[in-house]
Scaffold this active site. Sequence first.
Site, PDB file in Angstrom:
ATOM      1  N   ASP A   9       0.876  -1.178   0.000  1.00 43.12           N
ATOM      2  CA  ASP A   9       0.000   0.000   0.000  1.00 43.12           C
ATOM      3  C   ASP A   9       0.910   1.223   0.000  1.00 43.12           C
ATOM      4  O   ASP A   9       2.118   1.117   0.215  1.00 43.12           O
ATOM      5  CB  ASP A   9      -0.891  -0.010   1.259  1.00 43.12           C
ATOM      6  CG  ASP A   9      -1.762   1.247   1.377  1.00 43.12           C
ATOM      7  OD1 ASP A   9      -2.400   1.617   0.371  1.00 43.12           O
ATOM      8  OD2 ASP A   9      -1.802   1.861   2.456  1.00 43.12           O
ATOM      9  N   CYS A  73      -4.294  -1.520  -1.936  1.00 42.05           N
ATOM     10  CA  CYS A  73      -4.442  -0.078  -2.147  1.00 42.05           C
ATOM     11  C   CYS A  73      -5.337   0.117  -3.355  1.00 42.05           C
ATOM     12  O   CYS A  73      -5.037  -0.387  -4.439  1.00 42.05           O
ATOM     13  CB  CYS A  73      -3.063   0.530  -2.411  1.00 42.05           C
ATOM     14  SG  CYS A  73      -3.095   2.270  -2.867  1.00 42.05           S
ATOM     15  N   HIS A 186      -7.382   3.007   3.603  1.00 45.07           N
ATOM     16  CA  HIS A 186      -7.201   3.791   4.827  1.00 45.07           C
ATOM     17  C   HIS A 186      -8.542   4.073   5.540  1.00 45.07           C
ATOM     18  O   HIS A 186      -8.558   4.362   6.730  1.00 45.07           O
ATOM     19  CB  HIS A 186      -6.585   5.161   4.526  1.00 45.07           C
ATOM     20  CG  HIS A 186      -5.106   5.149   4.249  1.00 45.07           C
ATOM     21  ND1 HIS A 186      -4.580   4.654   3.083  1.00 45.07           N
ATOM     22  CD2 HIS A 186      -4.055   5.597   4.981  1.00 45.07           C
ATOM     23  CE1 HIS A 186      -3.249   4.810   3.116  1.00 45.07           C
ATOM     24  NE2 HIS A 186      -2.911   5.380   4.255  1.00 45.07           N
TER      25      HIS A 186
HETATM   26  N1  DGL Z   1      -4.727   3.300   0.784  1.00 46.02           N
HETATM   27  C1  DGL Z   1      -4.729   3.888  -0.501  1.00 46.02           C
HETATM   28  C2  DGL Z   1      -5.953   3.577  -1.287  1.00 46.02           C
HETATM   29  O1  DGL Z   1      -6.506   2.588  -1.025  1.00 46.02           O
HETATM   30  C3  DGL Z   1      -4.107   5.100  -0.718  1.00 46.02           C
HETATM   31  C4  DGL Z   1      -4.072   6.297  -0.563  1.00 46.02           C
HETATM   32  C5  DGL Z   1      -3.148   7.366  -0.888  1.00 46.02           C
HETATM   33  O2  DGL Z   1      -1.955   7.130  -0.735  1.00 46.02           O
HETATM   34  O3  DGL Z   1      -3.605   8.421  -1.299  1.00 46.02           O
HETATM   35  O4  DGL Z   1      -6.392   4.267  -2.143  1.00 46.02           O
END
Ligand code: DGL
Length: 267
Positions: A9, A73, A186
Amino acid sequence: MDRPIGMFDSGFGGLTVARALIDLLPNEHLVYIGDTGRYPYGPRPQAEVREFARQLAWSLVKDHEVKAVVVACNTASAAAIDDLKAELPVPVIDVVEPGADALVRTTRTGHVGVIGTVGTIGSGAYDRAVAATGAQVQLTSAACPGFVEFVERGQTEGEEIRILAERLLAPVHDAGVDSLLLGCTHYPYLARTIGEVMGPDVVLVSSADETAFAAREVLGRLGLLRADGGEPARHTFLSSGDISWFADLGGRLLGPELRNAEQWHHH
Ligand code: DGL
């Protein structure tokens, strides 16, 4: 098979998927890379996120000999999943498709929503994934720039997040969705505030559990699950940023499996 499952991620968000995977498959070795040195991915151009995702995935394959890669991610999934599936020599599991499947299974009214980073929402990945399910639903999307930054700073509650959430969630709230997919790994850490703003009648769907189920299904089908009875599972965490911060905040977010973090370098 004794080789680990690899996962990455932009930072701490994928730990929601790691938690679900460790709980569902406690016997599996796991290697997790958080690219905290280059987070956030959300505002970056797709081509750049794709390149980062390729570097991380290939590092998992070459340096850690993983038997599968979980792209934990949504932003990286949206930008790079087709390339990763085409070029990696191991199975690749993404978060977008399992999340979309769970969303259309959850809704009763057919009015569904998804929230994610600017990159994820702008890519249209969820419009395509929801359409691919064939379900007759009406999807409303909203980008939530700023949410990820709060989590990365270790702040998951409070007035500032609530004010931001009220503004950013207005489109999905006003659309009257009955189910909302947290389309960024997140966001489960902000679920309490998101849930309060959306109200008690809206079901929050997190792709973390669904992705863990998808990983178990793929590994089981290919005969790649690790047999019981050997040494206890090893959980290895790497970060491209400050490793003491990664171990500290990561341990608070994930739990006791994350005590130390090692430095990850691109080479
Ligand atoms: N955890 C990420 C997602 O699922 C990322 C976020 C980021 O770095 O902006 O999109």
